[in-house]
Design a protein around this motif. Structure first.
Motif, PDB file in Angstrom:
ATOM      1  N   PRO A  10     -74.645 -35.661 -64.203  1.00 46.77           N
ATOM      2  CA  PRO A  10     -74.520 -36.298 -65.563  1.00 46.77           C
ATOM      3  C   PRO A  10     -73.107 -35.025 -66.653  1.00 46.77           C
ATOM      4  O   PRO A  10     -73.718 -33.570 -65.642  1.00 46.77           O
ATOM      5  CB  PRO A  10     -75.336 -36.532 -66.353  1.00 46.77           C
ATOM      6  N   PHE A  11     -72.439 -35.811 -67.357  1.00 48.30           N
ATOM      7  CA  PHE A  11     -71.373 -34.919 -68.016  1.00 48.30           C
ATOM      8  C   PHE A  11     -71.634 -33.504 -68.690  1.00 48.30           C
ATOM      9  O   PHE A  11     -71.117 -32.321 -68.252  1.00 48.30           O
ATOM     10  CB  PHE A  11     -70.312 -35.593 -68.625  1.00 48.30           C
ATOM     11  N   GLU A  12     -72.344 -33.850 -69.041  1.00 46.96           N
ATOM     12  CA  GLU A  12     -72.977 -32.211 -70.250  1.00 46.96           C
ATOM     13  C   GLU A  12     -73.778 -31.993 -69.389  1.00 46.96           C
ATOM     14  O   GLU A  12     -73.504 -30.575 -69.611  1.00 46.96           O
ATOM     15  CB  GLU A  12     -74.020 -33.329 -71.531  1.00 46.96           C
ATOM     16  N   LEU A  13     -74.830 -31.676 -68.325  1.00 45.51           N
ATOM     17  CA  LEU A  13     -75.385 -30.924 -67.515  1.00 45.51           C
ATOM     18  C   LEU A  13     -74.232 -30.327 -66.824  1.00 45.51           C
ATOM     19  O   LEU A  13     -74.725 -29.376 -66.907  1.00 45.51           O
ATOM     20  CB  LEU A  13     -76.779 -31.924 -66.514  1.00 45.51           C
ATOM     21  N   CYS A  14     -73.231 -30.918 -66.616  1.00 46.37           N
ATOM     22  CA  CYS A  14     -71.792 -30.152 -65.562  1.00 46.37           C
ATOM     23  C   CYS A  14     -71.508 -28.872 -66.180  1.00 46.37           C
ATOM     24  O   CYS A  14     -71.291 -27.534 -65.635  1.00 46.37           O
ATOM     25  CB  CYS A  14     -71.343 -31.206 -65.010  1.00 46.37           C
ATOM     26  N   ASN A  15     -71.272 -28.966 -67.172  1.00 47.35           N
ATOM     27  CA  ASN A  15     -70.925 -28.210 -68.579  1.00 47.35           C
ATOM     28  C   ASN A  15     -71.739 -27.528 -68.680  1.00 47.35           C
ATOM     29  O   ASN A  15     -71.147 -26.048 -69.095  1.00 47.35           O
ATOM     30  CB  ASN A  15     -70.499 -29.421 -69.522  1.00 47.35           C
TER      31      ASN A  15
ATOM     32  N   PRO B  91     -68.653 -34.395 -62.334  1.00 46.91           N
ATOM     33  CA  PRO B  91     -69.519 -35.207 -63.991  1.00 46.91           C
ATOM     34  C   PRO B  91     -69.117 -36.316 -63.540  1.00 46.91           C
ATOM     35  O   PRO B  91     -68.308 -36.874 -63.002  1.00 46.91           O
ATOM     36  CB  PRO B  91     -68.833 -34.465 -65.131  1.00 46.91           C
ATOM     37  N   THR B  92     -70.517 -36.539 -64.076  1.00 45.60           N
ATOM     38  CA  THR B  92     -70.507 -37.898 -63.601  1.00 45.60           C
ATOM     39  C   THR B  92     -71.362 -38.786 -65.130  1.00 45.60           C
ATOM     40  O   THR B  92     -72.206 -38.213 -65.383  1.00 45.60           O
ATOM     41  CB  THR B  92     -70.935 -38.697 -62.220  1.00 45.60           C
TER      42      THR B  92
ATOM     43  N   ALA C  31     -73.910 -42.340 -56.389  1.00 49.44           N
ATOM     44  CA  ALA C  31     -73.304 -43.262 -58.010  1.00 49.44           C
ATOM     45  C   ALA C  31     -74.730 -42.707 -58.386  1.00 49.44           C
ATOM     46  O   ALA C  31     -76.268 -43.702 -58.249  1.00 49.44           O
ATOM     47  CB  ALA C  31     -73.526 -44.457 -57.211  1.00 49.44           C
ATOM     48  N   TYR C  32     -74.442 -43.265 -60.053  1.00 50.78           N
ATOM     49  CA  TYR C  32     -75.488 -42.876 -61.052  1.00 50.78           C
ATOM     50  C   TYR C  32     -75.565 -44.204 -61.697  1.00 50.78           C
ATOM     51  O   TYR C  32     -74.866 -45.200 -62.259  1.00 50.78           O
ATOM     52  CB  TYR C  32     -74.845 -41.775 -62.365  1.00 50.78           C
ATOM     53  N   THR C  33     -77.296 -43.955 -61.917  1.00 47.76           N
ATOM     54  CA  THR C  33     -77.217 -45.453 -62.648  1.00 47.76           C
ATOM     55  C   THR C  33     -77.988 -44.711 -63.625  1.00 47.76           C
ATOM     56  O   THR C  33     -78.638 -44.123 -64.287  1.00 47.76           O
ATOM     57  CB  THR C  33     -78.930 -46.368 -61.246  1.00 47.76           C
ATOM     58  N   GLN C  34     -78.699 -46.125 -65.286  1.00 47.24           N
ATOM     59  CA  GLN C  34     -79.315 -45.773 -65.750  1.00 47.24           C
ATOM     60  C   GLN C  34     -81.000 -45.086 -65.531  1.00 47.24           C
ATOM     61  O   GLN C  34     -81.497 -45.725 -64.090  1.00 47.24           O
ATOM     62  CB  GLN C  34     -78.635 -46.695 -66.856  1.00 47.24           C
ATOM     63  N   ALA C  35     -81.219 -44.700 -66.356  1.00 47.13           N
ATOM     64  CA  ALA C  35     -83.190 -44.045 -66.373  1.00 47.13           C
ATOM     65  C   ALA C  35     -83.380 -43.439 -67.693  1.00 47.13           C
ATOM     66  O   ALA C  35     -82.513 -43.815 -68.708  1.00 47.13           O
ATOM     67  CB  ALA C  35     -83.358 -42.976 -65.543  1.00 47.13           C
ATOM     68  N   PHE C  36     -85.117 -44.001 -67.554  1.00 48.61           N
ATOM     69  CA  PHE C  36     -85.470 -44.142 -69.936  1.00 48.61           C
ATOM     70  C   PHE C  36     -86.170 -43.302 -69.033  1.00 48.61           C
ATOM     71  O   PHE C  36     -87.836 -43.599 -69.273  1.00 48.61           O
ATOM     72  CB  PHE C  36     -86.157 -45.534 -69.871  1.00 48.61           C
ATOM     73  N   HIS C  37     -86.033 -41.884 -70.335  1.00 43.72           N
ATOM     74  CA  HIS C  37     -85.988 -40.403 -69.903  1.00 43.72           C
ATOM     75  C   HIS C  37     -85.934 -40.098 -71.051  1.00 43.72           C
ATOM     76  O   HIS C  37     -84.304 -40.664 -71.197  1.00 43.72           O
ATOM     77  CB  HIS C  37     -86.328 -39.539 -68.419  1.00 43.72           C
ATOM     78  N   SER C  38     -85.574 -38.602 -70.548  1.00 46.08           N
ATOM     79  CA  SER C  38     -84.999 -37.133 -71.606  1.00 46.08           C
ATOM     80  C   SER C  38     -84.040 -36.418 -71.349  1.00 46.08           C
ATOM     81  O   SER C  38     -85.000 -36.764 -69.484  1.00 46.08           O
ATOM     82  CB  SER C  38     -85.533 -36.629 -72.936  1.00 46.08           C
ATOM     83  N   SER C  39     -83.165 -35.693 -71.288  1.00 40.70           N
ATOM     84  CA  SER C  39     -82.354 -34.698 -70.537  1.00 40.70           C
ATOM     85  C   SER C  39     -82.422 -33.356 -71.540  1.00 40.70           C
ATOM     86  O   SER C  39     -81.579 -33.759 -72.303  1.00 40.70           O
ATOM     87  CB  SER C  39     -81.453 -34.909 -70.112  1.00 40.70           C
TER      88      SER C  39
ATOM     89  N   TYR D   7     -79.734 -29.746 -75.612  1.00 39.82           N
ATOM     90  CA  TYR D   7     -79.472 -31.426 -74.638  1.00 39.82           C
ATOM     91  C   TYR D   7     -78.271 -31.398 -73.431  1.00 39.82           C
ATOM     92  O   TYR D   7     -77.366 -31.004 -73.400  1.00 39.82           O
ATOM     93  CB  TYR D   7     -78.730 -32.367 -75.356  1.00 39.82           C
ATOM     94  N   LEU D   8     -78.442 -31.958 -72.862  1.00 33.82           N
ATOM     95  CA  LEU D   8     -78.000 -32.325 -71.172  1.00 33.82           C
ATOM     96  C   LEU D   8     -77.743 -33.330 -70.634  1.00 33.82           C
ATOM     97  O   LEU D   8     -77.638 -34.071 -70.353  1.00 33.82           O
ATOM     98  CB  LEU D   8     -78.126 -31.780 -70.259  1.00 33.82           C
ATOM     99  N   GLY D   9     -77.200 -34.163 -71.556  1.00 36.19           N
ATOM    100  CA  GLY D   9     -77.058 -35.757 -71.825  1.00 36.19           C
ATOM    101  C   GLY D   9     -77.999 -36.212 -71.169  1.00 36.19           C
ATOM    102  O   GLY D   9     -79.261 -36.744 -71.395  1.00 36.19           O
TER     103      GLY D   9
END
Length: 230
Positions: free
Chosen positions: A77-82, A95-96, A112-120, A126-128
């Protein structure tokens, strides 16, 4: 081309087809469930790509060290790539975000990225969003749900990507437990279902025999063992 899928313990997997080696959430060092055998350790495992679902330490794991050693591409995910670029000077980053699909360089596959219900997050940063990911490699499609609760749009993921394998967390407390993971497998509709993220530590110890989807063959893989698909 057959796909070799190796379980690396907890939620980590290695997908290999030909010269391509895709690591999903490579938490190896400090992972009590990791096999720690030659060729599967952080300091010697091959990687052409790393695919991350989110930034928690038990998923981000050895990504930076592996990427620095192998010069592989990291999808996240974008923020994690940053974060990986800023904190670890990684440059081969893709990033995606949920809903997006990116080609796996050097292959005919994609992530291909999908939604998930959790945190990061990682150490308070915070990493998106937390995501699931669909990886297509060697003509085989694998859905790794990441850390998530059950959600009904897993049916849509199944319709869109028609995965051959569904990898689903089943350790309860922080993710689905075995019963909800069973429903998730039936929602996705993949012919093979693999549970993960269970029994690594006491808080996520469960009776995995309760993982009993009605529509999928369950594969319980020991860390370091593999299955071939396709």
């Amino acid at each position: 081309m057959p796909l070799e899928l190796i379980f690396l313990g907890h939620s980590a997997f290695k997908l290999s087809a030909g010269d391509a080696h895709v690591l999903i959430d490579p938490f190896l060092s400090g992972n009590p469930a990791a096999p720690h055998t030659a060729g599967l350790r952080a300091d010697d495992i091959p990687a052409t790509h790393v695919v991350l679902t989110h930034g928690h330490a038990d998923h981000l794991g050895d990504t930076a060290a592996i990427a620095q050693r192998t010069d592989c591409v990291v999808h996240a995910p974008f923020e994690l790539c940053n974060y990986l670029g800023e904190a670890h000077s990684l440059s081969k980053l893709e990033p995606t975000q949920p809903g997006g699909k990116v080609a796996l360089a050097g292959t005919d596959g994609f992530a291909a990225y999908t939604q998930a219900f959790h945190s990061s997050s990682y150490e308070g940063t915070y990493l998106g969003p937390c995501c699931g990911v669909v990886v297509r490699l060697g003509g085989v499609t694998v859905y790794h749900a990441g850390d998530t609760a059950l959600f009904s749009d897993m049916k849509l993921i199944g319709e869109l990507y028609k995965p051959d394998v569904a990898i689903l967390p089943a350790g309860d407390r922080f993710t689905m437990g075995p019963e909800h993971a069973s429903l998730a497998a039936d929602f996705v509709g993949a012919p093979v279902a693999i549970p993960c993220h269970f029994n690594t530590w006491p808080p996520i110890e469960v009776d995995i025999s309760e993982f009993k989807p009605k529509k999928a063959e369950v594969k319980l893989i020991e860390p370091g063992a593999s299955i071939t698909v396709g």
